[in-house]
Design a protein around this motif. Structure first.
Motif, PDB file in Angstrom:
ATOM      1  N   ASP A  71       0.823  -1.207   0.000  1.00  0.00           N
ATOM      2  CA  ASP A  71       0.000   0.000   0.000  1.00  0.00           C
ATOM      3  C   ASP A  71       0.863   1.267   0.000  1.00  0.00           C
ATOM      4  O   ASP A  71       0.817   2.084   0.920  1.00  0.00           O
ATOM      5  N   CYS A  72       1.633   1.412  -1.083  1.00  0.00           N
ATOM      6  CA  CYS A  72       2.506   2.570  -1.272  1.00  0.00           C
ATOM      7  C   CYS A  72       1.787   3.584  -2.158  1.00  0.00           C
ATOM      8  O   CYS A  72       1.353   3.246  -3.268  1.00  0.00           O
ATOM      9  N   GLY A  73       1.663   4.816  -1.706  1.00  0.00           N
ATOM     10  CA  GLY A  73       0.945   5.838  -2.459  1.00  0.00           C
ATOM     11  C   GLY A  73       1.575   6.168  -3.796  1.00  0.00           C
ATOM     12  O   GLY A  73       0.865   6.433  -4.769  1.00  0.00           O
ATOM     13  N   ASP A  74       2.899   6.156  -3.893  1.00  0.00           N
ATOM     14  CA  ASP A  74       3.577   6.449  -5.153  1.00  0.00           C
ATOM     15  C   ASP A  74       4.421   5.239  -5.565  1.00  0.00           C
ATOM     16  O   ASP A  74       3.933   4.346  -6.223  1.00  0.00           O
ATOM     17  N   LYS A  75       5.677   5.184  -5.150  1.00  0.00           N
ATOM     18  CA  LYS A  75       6.564   4.095  -5.554  1.00  0.00           C
ATOM     19  C   LYS A  75       6.775   3.098  -4.413  1.00  0.00           C
ATOM     20  O   LYS A  75       6.878   3.500  -3.254  1.00  0.00           O
ATOM     21  N   GLY A  76       6.891   1.819  -4.769  1.00  0.00           N
ATOM     22  CA  GLY A  76       7.286   0.832  -3.782  1.00  0.00           C
ATOM     23  C   GLY A  76       8.719   1.091  -3.369  1.00  0.00           C
ATOM     24  O   GLY A  76       9.028   1.252  -2.195  1.00  0.00           O
ATOM     25  N   ILE A  77       9.608   1.148  -4.377  1.00  0.00           N
ATOM     26  CA  ILE A  77      11.004   1.488  -4.115  1.00  0.00           C
ATOM     27  C   ILE A  77      11.458   2.495  -5.162  1.00  0.00           C
ATOM     28  O   ILE A  77      11.259   2.292  -6.356  1.00  0.00           O
TER      29      ILE A  77
END
Length: 168
Positions: A71-77
């Protein structure tokens, strides 16, 4: 560990050298983990719910063993600004971009399991003082996505010895 952080970064490591066994972050207002100008080995990283990036690595050398990002709003990494990153295992569920490598950074990724994304893997140039990004992936599973790869003309992805570029 950090829970319910309302700071710009729940955990921010700057000019740090060392090994960390476990980082756990839940419910971050913005970025969950931000590491800059550092040399780090992180064995276990678990992040649940970040309004912006789950992880952001810049200008350093990083070895990451097991990452579980949800549940990452933009990038996971997000990897940028001449970073050198090695990842053994990464699981990402729900983000705009799963893995982003940019601005003269290099990512060597052994095993990736990604799902519920707009873009699985993105490599690009963002800042004019840098070149593109380079990502080499040995094993990739990506499910429930809109676009598998996004590659600009300055960047490259190598997937199981096949070179992908912006024309694909």
């Amino acid at each position: 560990s950090a829970n319910d952080s309302n700071c710009e970064d729940a955990i921010n490591l700057i000019n740090t050298t060392g090994k960390i066994n476990t980082i756990t972050i839940q419910n971050s207002f913005s970025d969950a983990l931000d590491a800059d100008f550092s040399r780090l080995k992180i064995n276990n990283l678990k992040i649940t719910s970040a309004s912006n990036d789950c992880t952001d690595f810049s200008s350093g050398k990083y070895e990451l063993i097991n990452l579980d990002l949800n549940d990452c709003g933009d990038k996971g990494i997000s990897i940028g600004e001449k970073s050198d990153v090695k990842i053994k295992n990464i699981n990402i569920d729900k983000a705009d971009i799963g893995v982003a490598t940019k601005d003269s950074s290099i990512l060597l990724l052994k095993n990736a399991s990604l799902k519920n994304l707009n873009t699985c893997v993105s490599v690009y140039n963002k800042k004019q003082e840098f070149n593109g990004g380079f990502t080499k992936i040995e094993n990739l599973t990506c499910k429930k996505f809109k676009k598998k790869f996004k590659i600009d003309e300055l960047s490259k992805i190598v997937l199981r010895k096949e070179i992908l570029n912006s024309k694909q």
